[in-house]
Design an enzyme around this catalytic site. Structure first.
Site, mmCIF file in Angstrom:
data_model
loop_
_atom_site.group_PDB
_atom_site.id
_atom_site.type_symbol
_atom_site.label_atom_id
_atom_site.label_comp_id
_atom_site.label_asym_id
_atom_site.label_seq_id
_atom_site.Cartn_x
_atom_site.Cartn_y
_atom_site.Cartn_z
ATOM 1 N N ASP A 23 30.083 40.166 44.873
ATOM 2 C CA ASP A 23 28.960 40.309 44.288
ATOM 3 C C ASP A 23 27.829 40.804 45.118
ATOM 4 O O ASP A 23 27.781 40.610 46.326
ATOM 5 C CB ASP A 23 28.461 38.867 43.737
ATOM 6 C CG ASP A 23 27.413 38.943 42.673
ATOM 7 O OD1 ASP A 23 27.354 40.021 42.026
ATOM 8 O OD2 ASP A 23 27.170 38.169 42.131
ATOM 9 N N HIS A 40 28.769 50.219 44.355
ATOM 10 C CA HIS A 40 29.871 49.980 43.983
ATOM 11 C C HIS A 40 30.763 51.015 44.919
ATOM 12 O O HIS A 40 31.668 50.624 45.378
ATOM 13 C CB HIS A 40 30.233 50.442 42.572
ATOM 14 C CG HIS A 40 29.604 49.426 41.423
ATOM 15 N ND1 HIS A 40 29.559 48.202 41.710
ATOM 16 C CD2 HIS A 40 28.801 49.592 40.475
ATOM 17 C CE1 HIS A 40 28.955 47.412 40.644
ATOM 18 N NE2 HIS A 40 28.330 48.531 40.025
ATOM 19 N N LEU A 134 51.198 42.227 52.847
ATOM 20 C CA LEU A 134 49.947 41.631 52.279
ATOM 21 C C LEU A 134 50.075 41.780 50.649
ATOM 22 O O LEU A 134 50.556 42.817 50.295
ATOM 23 C CB LEU A 134 48.726 42.322 52.714
ATOM 24 C CG LEU A 134 47.614 41.753 51.586
ATOM 25 C CD1 LEU A 134 47.137 40.352 52.218
ATOM 26 C CD2 LEU A 134 46.196 42.730 52.262
HETATM 27 C C1 FPP Z 1 29.310 43.000 41.463
HETATM 28 O O1 FPP Z 1 28.036 43.198 41.834
HETATM 29 C C2 FPP Z 1 30.601 43.972 41.427
HETATM 30 C C3 FPP Z 1 31.497 44.516 40.565
HETATM 31 C C4 FPP Z 1 31.035 44.235 39.079
HETATM 32 C C5 FPP Z 1 32.283 45.421 40.733
HETATM 33 C C6 FPP Z 1 33.196 45.278 41.974
HETATM 34 C C7 FPP Z 1 33.527 46.588 42.053
HETATM 35 C C8 FPP Z 1 33.777 46.793 43.546
HETATM 36 C C9 FPP Z 1 33.602 46.178 44.785
HETATM 37 C C10 FPP Z 1 34.370 48.510 43.891
HETATM 38 C C11 FPP Z 1 35.860 48.566 43.350
HETATM 39 C C12 FPP Z 1 36.716 47.790 43.606
HETATM 40 C C13 FPP Z 1 38.051 48.145 43.782
HETATM 41 C C14 FPP Z 1 39.181 46.844 44.047
HETATM 42 C C15 FPP Z 1 38.735 49.454 43.891
HETATM 43 P P1 FPP Z 1 26.956 43.510 40.985
HETATM 44 O O2 FPP Z 1 27.010 44.868 40.516
HETATM 45 O O3 FPP Z 1 27.094 42.243 40.099
HETATM 46 O O4 FPP Z 1 25.838 43.347 42.047
HETATM 47 P P2 FPP Z 1 24.493 42.552 41.658
HETATM 48 O O5 FPP Z 1 24.703 41.204 41.585
HETATM 49 O O6 FPP Z 1 23.408 42.972 43.027
HETATM 50 O O7 FPP Z 1 23.850 43.571 40.622
#
Ligand code: FPP
Length: 253
Positions: A23, A40, A134
Site C-alpha cells: 500500500d 505504481h 521461490l
Molecule cells: C496500493 O497502493 C497498490 C495497488 C492497488 C496496486 C499494487 C500494484 C503494484 C505494486 C504494481 C504491480 C505489481 C505487480 C505484481 C506487477 P495505493 O494506490 O492504494 O496507494 P495509496 O493508498 O497511497 O493511494
C-alpha cells in the site's frame, strides 16, 4: 536444545512464507507531485527487489496483493493503466523469473481480466510450474471471502457427488480447495502505507500469522525495511494456542 529441535530450526526465525499488502503507491507519487500511476510503476521496482531478497534468503513463498476485488472501484483510467502494467511486467519479467527458478502463480478471479492478460498469466504459470525455487504468488482480483466461498463451493460439489459425508466436514477438508493450496500458511504478514487492516486478503490463511505494519510507502520498501520486518518477526514467540512454557519446552530449552 534437542537434536530434533535443532534440526527443525535450521533457520529458526526466518519466515517460510511472507504475504504483503503493498500500500502507498498513490501517496508516494502525490508526495512527489507525480501522477498516481508513477507510484505504481515505482511499486513494480519494489516488487522486483522483494522477489530478489526472498529468493536470496531461501524463503519458500512470497504472496503479494496486487489488485483486490474492490480495486475495480478506482477511476477507470487507473484500473486500465494498472492492467497495462501487469501485462508489461509479465512480458518483461517472466523469462528472468524462470531463469531464477521462481515458480509463479496468480490467485484470484482471473476471468474478469482481458483475454491478453489471462493468456499471459496462463503461459507464465505453465512455463514456471516445475521450478523449485521461490514460490511467487500474485493475488489479482482476489478477495479472502471469495477464496473461502470458492472452496466451500468445491466442497459442496464433493458432497453432492457422494464423495464426502457433510457431517464429517472439518477445516482440513476445506484447506486443499483454498487458493494457496499446499503452500505453508504465511508466517509473516506485512502491510506498508500505514493502514492497520487486513482488507479482505488471505482471511483463512492468516489465522496464526504474525503481523507487521509499517508507515513506509510501498515504493520505499527496500532491503532495510524488509530486514526490519524480519527482525521484528524473529522476536515473536509463536504459540499457536499453547503457553509460552510449553513452546519453550517443545524447543528443547
Ligand atoms: C496500493 O497502493 C497498490 C495497488 C492497488 C496496486 C499494487 C500494484 C503494484 C505494486 C504494481 C504491480 C505489481 C505487480 C505484481 C506487477 P495505493 O494506490 O492504494 O496507494 P495509496 O493508498 O497511497 O493511494
Amino acid at each position: 536444545m534437542t537434536a530434533e529441535a535443532e534440526a527443525a530450526s535450521a533457520h529458526p526465525k526466518l519466515p517460510r512464507h511472507v504475504a504483503i499488502i503493498m500500500d502507498g503507491n498513490g501517496r508516494w507519487a502525490e508526495q512527489r507531485h507525480l501522477p498516481r500511476f508513477a507510484g505504481h510503476t515505482a511499486g513494480v521496482e519494489a516488487v522486483r527487489g522483494m522477489v530478489r531478497a526472498c529468493a536470496e534468503k531461501g524463503i519458500q513463498a512470497l504472496t503479494l496483493f496486487a489488485f483486490s476485488s474492490e480495486n475495480w472501484r478506482r477511476p477507470p483510467d487507473e484500473v486500465s493503466r494498472l492492467m497495462g502494467l501487469f501485462i508489461t511486467a509479465l512480458e518483461r519479467q517472466v523469462r528472468k523469473l524462470h531463469q531464477n527458478d521462481v515458480c509463479l502463480r496468480v490467485i484470484g478471479e482471473r476471468q474478469a481480466f482481458n483475454p491478453k492478460l489471462q493468456k499471459l498469466i496462463d503461459s507464465a504459470e505453465k512455463q514456471t510450474a516445475g521450478n523449485q525455487g521461490l514460490n511467487l504468488v500474485i493475488a489479482a482480483n482476489y478477495g479472502g471471502r471469495w477464496d473461502i466461498a470458492e472452496a466451500a463451493k468445491r466442497l459442496a460439489l464433493e458432497v453432492r457427488s457422494g464423495g464426502l459425508d457433510p457431517e464429517a466436514i472439518t477445516p482440513e477438508h476445506l484447506e486443499p480447495y483454498l487458493s494457496l493450496g499446499s503452500l505453508p500458511e504465511p508466517d509473516l504478514f506485512i502491510r506498508t502505507g500505514g493502514e492497520k487492516r487486513v482488507s479482505n486478503f488471505l482471511l483463512w490463511q492468516l489465522a496464526y500469522t504474525e503481523f507487521h505494519f509499517t508507515d513506509t510507502l510501498w515504493p520505499d520498501f527496500d532491503r532495510a525495511a524488509f530486514e526490519e520486518a524480519l527482525a521484528s518477526f524473529a522476536t515473536r514467540q509463536r504459540r499457536f494456542g499453547r503457553t509460552g512454557k510449553q513452546v519453550a519446552q517443545a524447543q528443547g530449552y
